[in-house]
Design a protein around this motif. Structure first.
Motif: not given
Length: 289
Positions: A115, A121, A124-125
């Motif tokens: 990312f 991000d 979250k992934y």
């Protein structure tokens, strides 16, 4: 939980405290492996199961291992056939705290490159791909508001049921004439008590002999000192555990390390063994003349 064969799988979000948890597991007697590929788990446990040397095992598995949840879930199922009672402990942390920890430590998130360095991000992934493993977990610990000592306490509660197995207490005797042991956390000087060395029938004996023990504790001050030490150390041990300490060395010293200190170290060991599981005693200078 079966005390004979245990496998604790530590997993969860990066930055949630798996390293701290693994340190705790090592302290309470687990054989720990960090970042084992899930596909090797069953083979590894199968090898350990051939003997009795490793009844308590802990494996840390996270997103550094590829296909984490699919292969890990398969590995857990395969391990159970070897007689190990498997528990999965999932460490979680909220996004804002995870972000703060990464900024504080300046460590690289496993998915930061994916990312372009955006940690939010990446976090979250990671949580998305770990979601199936989180559902499989026997215990979920949110470490967002937990200090390291509090995390250790929580692990104690869910895995051990109490503090008896947490503290490793080592009682040792020594002679001041040979120096104070550097490993001691707490040093007590019992040279204030009557010395059996000056009695010819007791000189060649040690604090392991009943005659010496009877002599040492024939005096009121010896018994009072022992009781005061017990009261103090019984008070201190839970406080040490609360602050994350899992090992402590109590060193009792007399002049030569053969009589009074030995008797006291043995008496402390006998007392502690009634309350704690991991208590040992050592007499450093008992063979010196």
């Amino acid at each position: 939980m079966d005390k004979k064969k245990e496998l604790i799988v530590l997993t969860g979000v990066s930055g949630a405290g798996k390293s701290t948890a693994m340190g705790f597991m090592e302290d309470v007697g687990y054989y720990c492996i960090d970042n084992m590929p899930p596909e090797l788990m069953a083979t590894f446990i199968g090898l350990l199961a051939k003997g009795d040397e490793y009844p308590k095992v802990s494996i840390v598995a996270d997103v550094r291992s590829s296909h984490i949840f699919e292969q890990l879930l398969t590995g857990i199922s395969n391990v159970e056939k070897y007689g190990y009672n498997v528990k999965v402990v999932y460490l979680d942390v909220n996004d804002s705290e995870a972000l703060k920890r990464y900024k504080l430590t300046r460590r690289k998130h496993p998915f930061s490159d994916k990312f372009n360095g955006n940690i939010q991000d990446a976090i979250k992934y990671e949580k998305d791909i770990l979601a199936p493993l989180r559902l499989r977990a026997d215990y979920i610990i949110d470490t967002s508001d937990l200090t390291s000592p509090k995390l250790r306490k929580r692990l104690t509660e869910i895995l051990l049921g109490g503090d008896k197995e947490v503290m490793n207490i080592h009682c040792m005797s020594f002679g001041f004439k040979y120096g104070v042991p550097s490993e001691a956390d707490f040093v007590v000087d019992v040279r204030c008590l009557p010395n059996p060395y000056w009695l010819e029938p007791l000189r060649a004996k040690t604090g392991l002999d009943k005659e010496v023990v009877d002599y040492v504790f024939a005096f009121d001050e010896s018994n009072e000192l022992l009781n005061k030490l017990i009261d103090l150390l019984d008070f201190l041990n839970p406080l040490y555990i609360k602050e994350g300490k899992s090992s402590i060395v109590f060193a009792i010293g007399c002049t030569g390390g053969k009589h009074r200190s030995v008797a006291f170290a043995e008496a402390l060991k006998e007392h502690f063994s009634k309350k704690w599981d991991n208590v040992t005693v050592n007499h450093r200078d008992i063979e010196r003349w």
